[in-house]
Design an enzyme around this catalytic site. Sequence first.
Site, short mmCIF file in Angstrom:
data_model
loop_
_atom_site.label_atom_id
_atom_site.label_comp_id
_atom_site.label_asym_id
_atom_site.label_seq_id
_atom_site.Cartn_x
_atom_site.Cartn_y
_atom_site.Cartn_z
N HIS A 18 -3.30 13.33 -5.28
CA HIS A 18 -2.89 13.55 -6.67
C HIS A 18 -2.19 14.91 -6.82
CE1 HIS A 18 -6.60 10.89 -7.58
NE2 HIS A 18 -5.54 10.15 -7.77
N LYS A 42 -14.41 1.53 -14.00
CA LYS A 42 -14.62 2.08 -12.65
C LYS A 42 -15.95 2.82 -12.52
CE LYS A 42 -9.97 2.36 -10.82
NZ LYS A 42 -8.96 3.20 -10.16
N ARG A 91 2.33 5.51 -2.47
CA ARG A 91 1.84 5.78 -1.11
C ARG A 91 2.39 4.76 -0.13
NH1 ARG A 91 -4.28 5.56 -2.90
NH2 ARG A 91 -3.24 3.94 -4.11
N SER A 129 -9.45 7.92 -4.45
CA SER A 129 -10.71 8.48 -4.95
C SER A 129 -11.90 7.66 -4.47
CB SER A 129 -10.68 8.54 -6.48
OG SER A 129 -9.61 9.35 -6.91
N1 COA Z 1 -3.05 10.04 -3.95
C1 COA Z 1 -4.34 9.68 -3.91
N2 COA Z 1 -4.83 8.62 -4.57
C2 COA Z 1 -3.97 7.92 -5.29
C3 COA Z 1 -2.62 8.20 -5.37
C4 COA Z 1 -2.15 9.33 -4.66
N3 COA Z 1 -0.87 9.69 -4.65
N4 COA Z 1 -2.02 7.28 -6.15
C5 COA Z 1 -2.98 6.45 -6.54
N5 COA Z 1 -4.15 6.84 -6.02
C6 COA Z 1 -5.45 6.16 -6.15
C7 COA Z 1 -6.18 6.56 -7.38
O1 COA Z 1 -7.04 7.67 -7.13
C8 COA Z 1 -6.98 5.31 -7.67
O2 COA Z 1 -8.06 5.33 -6.78
P1 COA Z 1 -9.41 4.58 -7.14
O3 COA Z 1 -9.08 3.15 -7.41
O4 COA Z 1 -10.17 4.77 -5.91
O5 COA Z 1 -9.96 5.29 -8.34
C9 COA Z 1 -6.05 4.19 -7.23
O6 COA Z 1 -5.19 4.77 -6.29
C10 COA Z 1 -5.25 3.59 -8.34
O7 COA Z 1 -4.56 4.65 -8.97
P2 COA Z 1 -3.93 4.51 -10.41
O8 COA Z 1 -2.93 3.44 -10.48
O9 COA Z 1 -3.48 5.87 -10.82
O10 COA Z 1 -5.10 3.91 -11.22
P3 COA Z 1 -6.17 4.53 -12.08
O11 COA Z 1 -7.20 3.48 -12.16
O12 COA Z 1 -6.63 5.87 -11.61
O13 COA Z 1 -5.42 4.69 -13.49
C11 COA Z 1 -4.10 4.00 -15.39
C12 COA Z 1 -4.81 3.58 -14.11
C13 COA Z 1 -5.06 4.76 -16.30
C14 COA Z 1 -2.92 4.89 -15.06
C15 COA Z 1 -3.57 2.70 -16.07
O14 COA Z 1 -4.61 1.75 -16.11
C16 COA Z 1 -3.08 2.94 -17.45
O15 COA Z 1 -1.96 3.36 -17.65
N6 COA Z 1 -3.94 2.65 -18.44
C17 COA Z 1 -3.63 2.88 -19.85
C18 COA Z 1 -3.56 1.57 -20.61
C19 COA Z 1 -2.16 1.07 -20.61
O16 COA Z 1 -1.23 1.70 -21.06
N7 COA Z 1 -2.04 -0.14 -20.08
C20 COA Z 1 -0.78 -0.81 -19.97
C21 COA Z 1 -0.12 -0.44 -18.68
S1 COA Z 1 1.36 -1.40 -18.50
#
Ligand code: COA
Length: 162
Positions: A18, A42, A91, A129
């Site tokens: 991140h 989560k 990634r 994560s």
């Molecule tokens: N380095 C390390 N880890 C990374 C990464 C990076 N560059 N990119 C992604 N990850 C990991 C994250 O830590 C997360 O890990 P986890 O599943 O073990 O927690 C996983 O990859 C998924 O990441 P991400 O897509 O950022 O998901 P998230 O669950 O952390 O967040 C939101 C998702 C909050 C961004 C998304 O659900 C959202 O936008 N929600 C708001 C509601 C909304 O607007 N919905 C309509 C969307 S069209």
Amino acid sequence: MGRTAIYAGTFDPLTVGHVSIVRRGLRIFDEVVIAVAQNIRKSPLFSVAERIAFIEDVFAQDLGVRAVAFDGLLVDLATDLGAAALLRGLRNGADFEYEAPMVHMNRHLAPDVETVFVCGEQNEVFVSSSLVKEVARFGGDISPFVPPQVLQPLLDRIAERS
Ligand code: COA
């Protein structure tokens, strides 16, 4: 007025992956707002306030980074903050497959907000994560994968919960 991007996620906890995305985002945008989602789905290990505190600590020296809590549609936060873009990290191909529908849904909801992808470091493509938490639970070394400010609190929290 400077250009703002929003980098959203759960950040439970913030990892080095991140951090790379935020720092790369800062090369393009004047401000990166890290939007921390509660994400009850989560069952996060840390509260939103704790996750924000880690972010503030890690980026204390980086001008143009701040963290906010959010709940609701990401594009609504983008509109409220006058953000030009949603910053996302890629990634691998799987990330792209996961991200593509969100790009188009967010574009439908807010046509003026762009999604901008940046790639993190090659040696961080496997970091997430959940994986970091799982390895820590079984006593593996996670020190390369989380910022130093996160390491001990994470180990302590996992020990408390087990
Ligand atoms: N380095 C390390 N880890 C990374 C990464 C990076 N560059 N990119 C992604 N990850 C990991 C994250 O830590 C997360 O890990 P986890 O599943 O073990 O927690 C996983 O990859 C998924 O990441 P991400 O897509 O950022 O998901 P998230 O669950 O952390 O967040 C939101 C998702 C909050 C961004 C998304 O659900 C959202 O936008 N929600 C708001 C509601 C909304 O607007 N919905 C309509 C969307 S069209």
